[in-house]
Design an enzyme around this catalytic site. Sequence first.
Site, PDB file in Angstrom:
ATOM      1  N   GLU A 150      48.405  67.540  34.408  1.00 23.33           N
ATOM      2  CA  GLU A 150      47.998  68.024  35.725  1.00 23.33           C
ATOM      3  C   GLU A 150      48.063  69.536  35.667  1.00 23.33           C
ATOM      4  O   GLU A 150      49.081  70.111  35.282  1.00 23.33           O
ATOM      5  CB  GLU A 150      48.920  67.517  36.834  1.00 23.33           C
ATOM      6  CG  GLU A 150      48.402  67.907  38.204  1.00 23.33           C
ATOM      7  CD  GLU A 150      49.482  68.170  39.217  1.00 23.33           C
ATOM      8  OE1 GLU A 150      50.645  68.311  38.833  1.00 23.33           O
ATOM      9  OE2 GLU A 150      49.147  68.240  40.409  1.00 23.33           O
ATOM     10  N   ASP A 154      60.218  45.218  52.916  1.00 19.17           N
ATOM     11  CA  ASP A 154      61.044  46.369  53.327  1.00 19.17           C
ATOM     12  C   ASP A 154      60.164  47.549  53.743  1.00 19.17           C
ATOM     13  O   ASP A 154      60.655  48.645  53.996  1.00 19.17           O
ATOM     14  CB  ASP A 154      62.007  46.778  52.206  1.00 19.17           C
ATOM     15  CG  ASP A 154      61.283  47.311  50.974  1.00 19.17           C
ATOM     16  OD1 ASP A 154      61.962  47.743  50.015  1.00 19.17           O
ATOM     17  OD2 ASP A 154      60.018  47.299  50.970  1.00 19.17           O
ATOM     18  N   ASN A 198      58.245  42.545  49.426  1.00 19.60           N
ATOM     19  CA  ASN A 198      59.518  41.978  49.925  1.00 19.60           C
ATOM     20  C   ASN A 198      59.834  42.411  51.359  1.00 19.60           C
ATOM     21  O   ASN A 198      60.965  42.309  51.801  1.00 19.60           O
ATOM     22  CB  ASN A 198      60.659  42.375  48.984  1.00 19.60           C
ATOM     23  CG  ASN A 198      60.858  43.898  48.966  1.00 19.60           C
ATOM     24  OD1 ASN A 198      60.044  44.647  49.504  1.00 19.60           O
ATOM     25  ND2 ASN A 198      61.936  44.337  48.339  1.00 19.60           N
ATOM     26  N   ASP A 202      47.661  63.922  46.279  1.00 12.55           N
ATOM     27  CA  ASP A 202      47.996  65.258  46.821  1.00 12.55           C
ATOM     28  C   ASP A 202      46.911  65.852  47.700  1.00 12.55           C
ATOM     29  O   ASP A 202      47.111  66.950  48.239  1.00 12.55           O
ATOM     30  CB  ASP A 202      48.208  66.250  45.663  1.00 12.55           C
ATOM     31  CG  ASP A 202      49.495  66.022  44.910  1.00 12.55           C
ATOM     32  OD1 ASP A 202      49.531  66.337  43.710  1.00 12.55           O
ATOM     33  OD2 ASP A 202      50.460  65.504  45.516  1.00 12.55           O
ATOM     34  N   ASP A 229      55.855  48.119  46.129  1.00 16.29           N
ATOM     35  CA  ASP A 229      56.757  47.918  45.000  1.00 16.29           C
ATOM     36  C   ASP A 229      56.021  47.326  43.801  1.00 16.29           C
ATOM     37  O   ASP A 229      54.832  47.001  43.879  1.00 16.29           O
ATOM     38  CB  ASP A 229      57.926  47.010  45.437  1.00 16.29           C
ATOM     39  CG  ASP A 229      57.431  45.791  46.226  1.00 16.29           C
ATOM     40  OD1 ASP A 229      57.895  45.572  47.356  1.00 16.29           O
ATOM     41  OD2 ASP A 229      56.526  45.097  45.693  1.00 16.29           O
ATOM     42  N   ASP A 276      53.474  45.942  49.517  1.00 18.01           N
ATOM     43  CA  ASP A 276      54.902  45.633  49.651  1.00 18.01           C
ATOM     44  C   ASP A 276      55.106  44.126  49.542  1.00 18.01           C
ATOM     45  O   ASP A 276      54.585  43.362  50.356  1.00 18.01           O
ATOM     46  CB  ASP A 276      55.404  46.138  51.017  1.00 18.01           C
ATOM     47  CG  ASP A 276      56.812  45.629  51.338  1.00 18.01           C
ATOM     48  OD1 ASP A 276      57.145  45.533  52.540  1.00 18.01           O
ATOM     49  OD2 ASP A 276      57.552  45.324  50.374  1.00 18.01           O
TER      50      ASP A 276
HETATM   51  O1  TEU Z   1      51.526  68.479  42.216  1.00 10.48           O
HETATM   52  C1  TEU Z   1      51.457  69.857  41.825  1.00 10.48           C
HETATM   53  C2  TEU Z   1      50.578  70.526  42.731  1.00 10.48           C
HETATM   54  O2  TEU Z   1      49.824  71.386  42.386  1.00 10.48           O
HETATM   55  C3  TEU Z   1      50.776  70.003  44.107  1.00 10.48           C
HETATM   56  O3  TEU Z   1      51.812  70.809  44.577  1.00 10.48           O
HETATM   57  C4  TEU Z   1      49.570  70.048  44.905  1.00 10.48           C
HETATM   58  O4  TEU Z   1      48.575  70.813  44.276  1.00 10.48           O
HETATM   59  C5  TEU Z   1      49.910  70.673  46.216  1.00 10.48           C
HETATM   60  O5  TEU Z   1      50.357  69.592  46.984  1.00 10.48           O
HETATM   61  C6  TEU Z   1      48.763  71.400  46.825  1.00 10.48           C
HETATM   62  O6  TEU Z   1      49.256  72.039  47.953  1.00 10.48           O
HETATM   63  C7  TEU Z   1      52.433  67.703  41.467  1.00 10.48           C
HETATM   64  C8  TEU Z   1      52.434  66.308  42.069  1.00 10.48           C
HETATM   65  O7  TEU Z   1      51.123  65.749  41.960  1.00 10.48           O
HETATM   66  C9  TEU Z   1      52.869  66.446  43.513  1.00 10.48           C
HETATM   67  O8  TEU Z   1      52.785  65.177  44.176  1.00 10.48           O
HETATM   68  C10 TEU Z   1      54.306  66.953  43.534  1.00 10.48           C
HETATM   69  O9  TEU Z   1      54.672  67.176  44.880  1.00 10.48           O
HETATM   70  C11 TEU Z   1      54.433  68.262  42.749  1.00 10.48           C
HETATM   71  O10 TEU Z   1      53.745  68.269  41.508  1.00 10.48           O
HETATM   72  C12 TEU Z   1      55.893  68.487  42.394  1.00 10.48           C
HETATM   73  O11 TEU Z   1      56.281  67.507  41.456  1.00 10.48           O
HETATM   74 CA    CA Z   2      58.966  46.570  49.036  1.00  7.31          CA
END
Ligand code: TEU
Ligand code: CA
Length: 550
Positions: free
Chosen positions: A256, A27, A25, A330, A31, A23
């Site tokens: 993904e 907040d 700035n 994730d 960023d 970060d």
């Molecule tokens: O993630 C897709 C996905 O499979 C995730 O939902 C993840 O596997 C899950 O958290 C497991 O329980 C993508 C993005 O990486 C994730 O951050 C987003 O929340 C999701 O899509 C929706 O855009």
């Molecule tokens: Ca910031």
Amino acid sequence: MPIERKWWKEEVIYQIYPRSFNDSNGDGIGDINGVIQKLDYIKELGVDIIWMSPIYQSPNDDNGYDISDYYAIHPEFGTMKEFDTLLKGIHDRGMRLIMDLVVNHSSDEHAWFEESRSSLDNPKRDYYFWKKGKNGGPPNNWKSFFGGSAWEYDSKTDEYFLHLFTKKQPDLNWENPKVKEEIFDILKFWLDKGIDGFRMDVIPLISKRLDFSDTELGSFNEVVEKVYSNGPKVHEYINEMYERVLQHYDIMTVGEGPGISKDVGLNYVGHDRRELNMIFHLDHMFLGHGPRGKFDPVSYGWPEIKKLFQEWYDAMGDSGWISIFLDNHDFPRLVSRFGNDTVYRVESAKCLATMILTLRGTACIYQGSEIGMTNVDFDKIEDYRDVETHNFYKEFTSEGMPPSDFISLVQQHGRDNVRTPIQWNETKHAGFTDGTPWISVNTNYREINAEKVLADKNSIFYWYKTLIAYRKEHKTLVYGEWKVLDDSNPDLYFYSRKDEEGDFIILLNHSDLHHEASFDILSEYSLDLQNLENDMVDILLPWEARIYRK
Ligand code: TEU
Ligand code: CA
């Protein structure tokens, strides 16, 4: 057919989750200028491609994976001018930038959705999926990834809209040619600004099974694979994206892939498919997810992980390509999930890094792994920020699960484990912000931080740096044939990488135990790299990693 040599196979990806990176700035939110301040740090590691999680305009229901304007930078992150400065800074250092493309769904605050929901006959009504309810409830029994029904009722038009994620993330209707045109324009806008490609969020979900019939499948992982992913037109859509946009730029694309199994992987990334370059498959990341997902855990171990790596290697052959990773924004911190984040934190982090950087696939390193950051142990639900966590907290506790039981599940499996601020030093808030961080810093920041690892030549950081340089020097570790040499000991990962340019053996002890390591074949090789001090040639210490070369 000889394996095709490409820059995106050889280079190493570093993922930045900007909200938690740095970060500038005060907040409390990371960023763009904060990233610019750390470009030399990132370059020092030796990585090549920065994957930036979304920085577009968003109400942040899912921390930016709910986009309300694909052409605007979220003011919390900065301005388009600052983005341009970032991109130049990345390119000036010989690195590349790929952006996160989230086009399976938008935010419900996107202008498209506001028009779509306004009336049954609005021209943008079918930018999304709207259906009448059934028997006084939603159109079918589909569940959201984040708990509850995948349909939300909208009283204004007495219909439900589909959202496979939160109800603020309505799914876009790719059946509609106008939606595809809008998306192709978004791609061209960012590619014409000079970015080097895209990570495509949940791309296998963009083609829906339009009968929207109820599913009888038991486990959510099965529903993802057989109902939500790999729909009837998914390859038509991605191929059209390729023909109309992607092929005209020297870029990389990584999809993904929730639901992409090894049996269909090549359909997305085969060298002649004219679709994507590679996949982040999630088979190993979804291990341990029980029938109701990650908070309904089942046990698994290294045998299952190694079986999946073998299956994907065999499935890709010399035609397809995957990324090799063990965490991202994730999933829990790799050293906590797959390593030992207490007694052997440094050794196991280095051992896992060795695995990531010696298997066949584009290595992807998540921010903070290079300093050995671990999961958090917040003990109150108020400490967590992730919508997935909060939704399932409500769902499971309303069914009678004691809150403390759910909290211990979140401590193991929740996404906020990897979303706490990067620990730069031992000053307040770990040097991440001069303000109040949007999520608390892990309490172990005084012991684990970038300043400390940069001052220690034996740190995890420099092990990653060494491995990255070594992999670049020896392209056999990118393209060479991979073969498991002996899997009789479940605690050892013992494999070779070989082609006409090189011949390597990698020996990993992914356990807390000492193991015998007298393999005859090793007498023909010399030891190039070792992640810890050990002069007992025939004994592997806990989490020891060795790279031999002939
Ligand atoms: O993630 C897709 C996905 O499979 C995730 O939902 C993840 O596997 C899950 O958290 C497991 O329980 C993508 C993005 O990486 C994730 O951050 C987003 O929340 C999701 O899509 C929706 O855009
Ligand atoms: Ca910031």
